[in-house]
Write an enzyme that holds these catalytic residues in place. Structure first.
Site, PDB file in Angstrom:
ATOM      1  N   THR A 132       0.837  -1.208   0.000  1.00  0.00           N
ATOM      2  CA  THR A 132       0.000   0.000   0.000  1.00  0.00           C
ATOM      3  C   THR A 132       0.868   1.252   0.000  1.00  0.00           C
ATOM      4  O   THR A 132       0.560   2.234  -0.694  1.00  0.00           O
ATOM      5  CB  THR A 132      -0.908  -0.006   1.256  1.00  0.00           C
ATOM      6  OG1 THR A 132      -1.690  -1.197   1.229  1.00  0.00           O
ATOM      7  CG2 THR A 132      -1.814   1.205   1.302  1.00  0.00           C
ATOM      8  N   HIS A 144       2.167   1.875  -3.391  1.00  0.00           N
ATOM      9  CA  HIS A 144       1.134   2.483  -4.256  1.00  0.00           C
ATOM     10  C   HIS A 144       1.034   3.988  -3.977  1.00  0.00           C
ATOM     11  O   HIS A 144       0.918   4.798  -4.895  1.00  0.00           O
ATOM     12  CB  HIS A 144      -0.239   1.852  -4.005  1.00  0.00           C
ATOM     13  CG  HIS A 144      -0.350   0.420  -4.410  1.00  0.00           C
ATOM     14  ND1 HIS A 144      -0.097  -0.007  -5.690  1.00  0.00           N
ATOM     15  CD2 HIS A 144      -0.686  -0.687  -3.708  1.00  0.00           C
ATOM     16  CE1 HIS A 144      -0.273  -1.328  -5.759  1.00  0.00           C
ATOM     17  NE2 HIS A 144      -0.619  -1.757  -4.561  1.00  0.00           N
ATOM     18  N   HIS A 198       1.456   2.231   8.051  1.00  0.00           N
ATOM     19  CA  HIS A 198       0.498   1.681   9.022  1.00  0.00           C
ATOM     20  C   HIS A 198       1.048   0.485   9.788  1.00  0.00           C
ATOM     21  O   HIS A 198       0.411   0.020  10.717  1.00  0.00           O
ATOM     22  CB  HIS A 198      -0.807   1.305   8.315  1.00  0.00           C
ATOM     23  CG  HIS A 198      -0.618   0.355   7.178  1.00  0.00           C
ATOM     24  ND1 HIS A 198      -0.314   0.791   5.902  1.00  0.00           N
ATOM     25  CD2 HIS A 198      -0.644  -0.986   7.111  1.00  0.00           C
ATOM     26  CE1 HIS A 198      -0.178  -0.255   5.109  1.00  0.00           C
ATOM     27  NE2 HIS A 198      -0.370  -1.353   5.815  1.00  0.00           N
ATOM     28  N   CYS A 224     -19.883  -3.823  14.066  1.00  0.00           N
ATOM     29  CA  CYS A 224     -19.102  -3.278  15.184  1.00  0.00           C
ATOM     30  C   CYS A 224     -19.830  -3.523  16.500  1.00  0.00           C
ATOM     31  O   CYS A 224     -19.222  -3.965  17.488  1.00  0.00           O
ATOM     32  CB  CYS A 224     -18.871  -1.781  14.992  1.00  0.00           C
ATOM     33  SG  CYS A 224     -17.550  -1.396  13.833  1.00  0.00           S
ATOM     34  N   LEU A 276      -6.683 -13.414  -0.249  1.00  0.00           N
ATOM     35  CA  LEU A 276      -6.207 -12.156   0.339  1.00  0.00           C
ATOM     36  C   LEU A 276      -5.702 -11.204  -0.755  1.00  0.00           C
ATOM     37  O   LEU A 276      -5.822  -9.996  -0.656  1.00  0.00           O
ATOM     38  CB  LEU A 276      -5.070 -12.428   1.331  1.00  0.00           C
ATOM     39  CG  LEU A 276      -4.539 -11.168   2.011  1.00  0.00           C
ATOM     40  CD1 LEU A 276      -5.272 -10.918   3.316  1.00  0.00           C
ATOM     41  CD2 LEU A 276      -3.042 -11.236   2.273  1.00  0.00           C
ATOM     42  N   TYR A 310      -9.964  -9.784   4.507  1.00  0.00           N
ATOM     43  CA  TYR A 310      -9.522  -8.394   4.548  1.00  0.00           C
ATOM     44  C   TYR A 310      -9.069  -8.082   5.974  1.00  0.00           C
ATOM     45  O   TYR A 310      -9.806  -8.339   6.922  1.00  0.00           O
ATOM     46  CB  TYR A 310     -10.678  -7.477   4.125  1.00  0.00           C
ATOM     47  CG  TYR A 310     -10.332  -6.015   4.049  1.00  0.00           C
ATOM     48  CD1 TYR A 310      -9.252  -5.574   3.279  1.00  0.00           C
ATOM     49  CD2 TYR A 310     -11.087  -5.065   4.732  1.00  0.00           C
ATOM     50  CE1 TYR A 310      -8.935  -4.223   3.197  1.00  0.00           C
ATOM     51  CE2 TYR A 310     -10.787  -3.716   4.650  1.00  0.00           C
ATOM     52  CZ  TYR A 310      -9.706  -3.303   3.889  1.00  0.00           C
ATOM     53  OH  TYR A 310      -9.394  -1.962   3.814  1.00  0.00           O
TER      54      TYR A 310
HETATM   55  P1  NAD Z   1       3.546  -8.837  -3.005  1.00  0.00           P
HETATM   56  O1  NAD Z   1       3.092  -8.072  -4.191  1.00  0.00           O
HETATM   57  O2  NAD Z   1       4.867  -8.553  -2.397  1.00  0.00           O
HETATM   58  O3  NAD Z   1       3.490 -10.404  -3.316  1.00  0.00           O
HETATM   59  C1  NAD Z   1       2.747 -10.962  -4.356  1.00  0.00           C
HETATM   60  C2  NAD Z   1       3.605 -12.063  -4.960  1.00  0.00           C
HETATM   61  O4  NAD Z   1       2.846 -12.777  -5.952  1.00  0.00           O
HETATM   62  C3  NAD Z   1       4.867 -11.543  -5.662  1.00  0.00           C
HETATM   63  O5  NAD Z   1       6.013 -12.097  -5.062  1.00  0.00           O
HETATM   64  C4  NAD Z   1       4.673 -11.997  -7.101  1.00  0.00           C
HETATM   65  O6  NAD Z   1       5.903 -12.357  -7.722  1.00  0.00           O
HETATM   66  C5  NAD Z   1       3.746 -13.201  -6.922  1.00  0.00           C
HETATM   67  N1  NAD Z   1       3.071 -13.611  -8.162  1.00  0.00           N
HETATM   68  C6  NAD Z   1       2.822 -12.898  -9.283  1.00  0.00           C
HETATM   69  N2  NAD Z   1       2.252 -13.665 -10.216  1.00  0.00           N
HETATM   70  C7  NAD Z   1       2.097 -14.888  -9.680  1.00  0.00           C
HETATM   71  C8  NAD Z   1       1.557 -16.126 -10.159  1.00  0.00           C
HETATM   72  N3  NAD Z   1       1.036 -16.236 -11.384  1.00  0.00           N
HETATM   73  N4  NAD Z   1       1.567 -17.187  -9.331  1.00  0.00           N
HETATM   74  C9  NAD Z   1       2.098 -17.094  -8.089  1.00  0.00           C
HETATM   75  N5  NAD Z   1       2.623 -15.952  -7.583  1.00  0.00           N
HETATM   76  C10 NAD Z   1       2.608 -14.865  -8.369  1.00  0.00           C
HETATM   77  O7  NAD Z   1       2.393  -8.646  -1.919  1.00  0.00           O
HETATM   78  P2  NAD Z   1       2.252  -8.930  -0.342  1.00  0.00           P
HETATM   79  O8  NAD Z   1       2.602  -7.700   0.398  1.00  0.00           O
HETATM   80  O9  NAD Z   1       2.886 -10.209   0.045  1.00  0.00           O
HETATM   81  O10 NAD Z   1       0.675  -9.070  -0.325  1.00  0.00           O
HETATM   82  C11 NAD Z   1       0.057 -10.161  -0.971  1.00  0.00           C
HETATM   83  C12 NAD Z   1      -1.244  -9.748  -1.638  1.00  0.00           C
HETATM   84  O11 NAD Z   1      -2.200  -9.413  -0.636  1.00  0.00           O
HETATM   85  C13 NAD Z   1      -1.157  -8.518  -2.546  1.00  0.00           C
HETATM   86  O12 NAD Z   1      -2.040  -8.703  -3.649  1.00  0.00           O
HETATM   87  C14 NAD Z   1      -1.670  -7.402  -1.658  1.00  0.00           C
HETATM   88  O13 NAD Z   1      -2.230  -6.343  -2.418  1.00  0.00           O
HETATM   89  C15 NAD Z   1      -2.738  -8.121  -0.882  1.00  0.00           C
HETATM   90  N6  NAD Z   1      -3.066  -7.584   0.442  1.00  0.00           N
HETATM   91  C16 NAD Z   1      -4.339  -7.765   0.852  1.00  0.00           C
HETATM   92  C17 NAD Z   1      -4.715  -7.364   2.113  1.00  0.00           C
HETATM   93  C18 NAD Z   1      -6.101  -7.613   2.574  1.00  0.00           C
HETATM   94  O14 NAD Z   1      -6.440  -7.197   3.695  1.00  0.00           O
HETATM   95  N7  NAD Z   1      -6.919  -8.308   1.770  1.00  0.00           N
HETATM   96  C19 NAD Z   1      -3.791  -6.750   2.975  1.00  0.00           C
HETATM   97  C20 NAD Z   1      -2.476  -6.592   2.525  1.00  0.00           C
HETATM   98  C21 NAD Z   1      -2.117  -7.018   1.263  1.00  0.00           C
HETATM   99 ZN    ZN Z   2     -18.544  -0.329  11.929  1.00  0.00          ZN
END
Ligand code: NAD
Ligand code: ZN
Length: 342
Positions: A40, A43, A63, A99, A262, A287
């Protein structure tokens, strides 16, 4: 105080002097010790379309943190200066149905620390007392700094029972790496991690993967055959947001399997719903973290031998934030930590 601020719409972050946070009667003020860099934050730094739509500058980013309480508001009686704490970065509304029922992770009106309100990339951060997690004495502060993404990993990895099950992890970013260790700690049999980056595949092996797969050159089904798996994976943890990974996971599931998602896709993903129907799959979105069951689980698993430290690959002083962000962005890293005390 010094803080990393998105001063105006556009790329970059600026290390600059800003006023210390104003403390409300229900808040605690924390001297930040260490912070983790999250996707994040990348981004927000690069100012991609999501950031342009979501972020209202000026904003202090960040955060993931650990720090020491230095002051508490007039209503706060159960925290004291000197406590080592992290913060739940989702500030919930407190008044909606979920909540009120204690299901705060389901609140639809959360405000994100370092997204919708000033964050932790600063010498001081303020948060409501209901968002504070008090660590145990002697906690490793590098680990405590990343309780937020560690919580994402725990929330996802424990979404379905993994004891004795075969688990597929798609994506070995910091969160997939930690989820691998959690699934191992929680008693999974085989954990196969799919990840295109060789540095991260090697880290996944350190975190307890049974086997790793390069999705660009290898077929998951070949690895399944090598392991003697006949029916497919019982549980998949989708940690990439990548369309091919999501489809590959659905394809590799056993009948009755469960997929916890996720990863946040940046584009629409076409999937064959027939596979979900005829394989009787369960798919669940994840999430954030459960408040505070996930935090409790993180604490007790660390105290009972779970080790996520190999997922932390780089440490920088906060003044070296540009190099730290470049390292996190490179992908040839696990978790990157900024030290705010140096
Ligand atoms: P990151 O971007 O560092 O890791 C994602 C990994 O996926 C990378 O290492 C990438 O090489 C790999 N990848 C790409 N294509 C692939 C494929 N075809 N097969 C397998 N792996 C592949 O992200 P992170 O910080 O480890 O977070 C993981 C994910 O979770 C991200 O999409 C992030 O946006 C998301 N996220 C969600 C929440 C939530 O609350 N839902 C919170 C934090 C992060
Ligand atoms: Zn609430």
């Amino acid at each position: 105080m010094l803080a990393l601020v998105k001063t105006a719409a556009g790329p970059g972050l600026t290390l600059t002097e800003v006023p210390e946070p104003v403390l409300g009667i229900n808040d605690v003020l924390i001297r930040v010790h260490k912070t983790g860099i999250c996707g994040t934050d990348l981004h927000i730094e690069s100012w991609d379309p999501w950031a342009a739509k979501t972020i209202k500058p000026p904003l202090i980013a960040g955060h993931e943190f650990v720090g020491e309480i230095v002051e508490v508001g007039a209503n706060v009686s159960d925290f004291r200066p000197g406590n080592i704490v992290s913060g739940e970065g989702h500030v919930t509304c407190g008044r909606c149905r979920h909540c009120m029922a204690g299901r705060r992770h389901l609140c639809a009106r959360t405000v994100g620390l370092g997204v919708g309100r000033d964050g932790a990339f600063a010498e001081y951060v303020a948060l409501p007392m209901t968002n504070i997690w008090h660590h145990w004495p002697g906690v490793d502060e590098d680990v405590a700094a990343i309780f937020d993404p560690f919580g994402n990993a725990v929330h996802t990895a424990l979404a379905f029972p993994v004891l004795g099950e075969d688990v597929l992890v798609t994506g070995a970013g910091p969160i997939g790496l930690m989820a691998t260790a959690v699934a191992r700690h929680a008693g999974a049999r085989f954990i196969v991690v799919s990840e295109p980056n060789p540095v991260r595949r090697a880290l996944a092996q350190q975190m307890g993967a049974t086997a790793v797969v390069d999705p660009r050159t290898q077929d998951i089904k070949d690895v399944m055959a090598e392991l003697g798996m006949v029916e497919g994976f019982d549980v998949a943890l989708e940690m990439s947001g990548n369309p091919a990974a999501v489809r590959g996971a659905i394809d590799a599931m056993a009948h009755g399997g469960s997929i916890a998602i996720l990863g946040i896709p940046t584009e629409d993903i076409a999937i064959d719903v027939n596979e979900i129907v005829f394989k009787l799959l369960t798919i669940r979105g994840i999430y954030g973290r459960e408040m505070y069951e996930t935090w409790y689980k993180m604490t007790v698993m660390l105290q009972s031998g779970l080790d996520i430290r190999p997922a932390i690959t780089h440490r920088f002083g906060f003044r070296e934030f540009e190099e730290a962000f470049a390292t996190a962005r490179s992908g040839d890293s696990g978790k990157v930590i900024l030290d705010w005390t140096a």
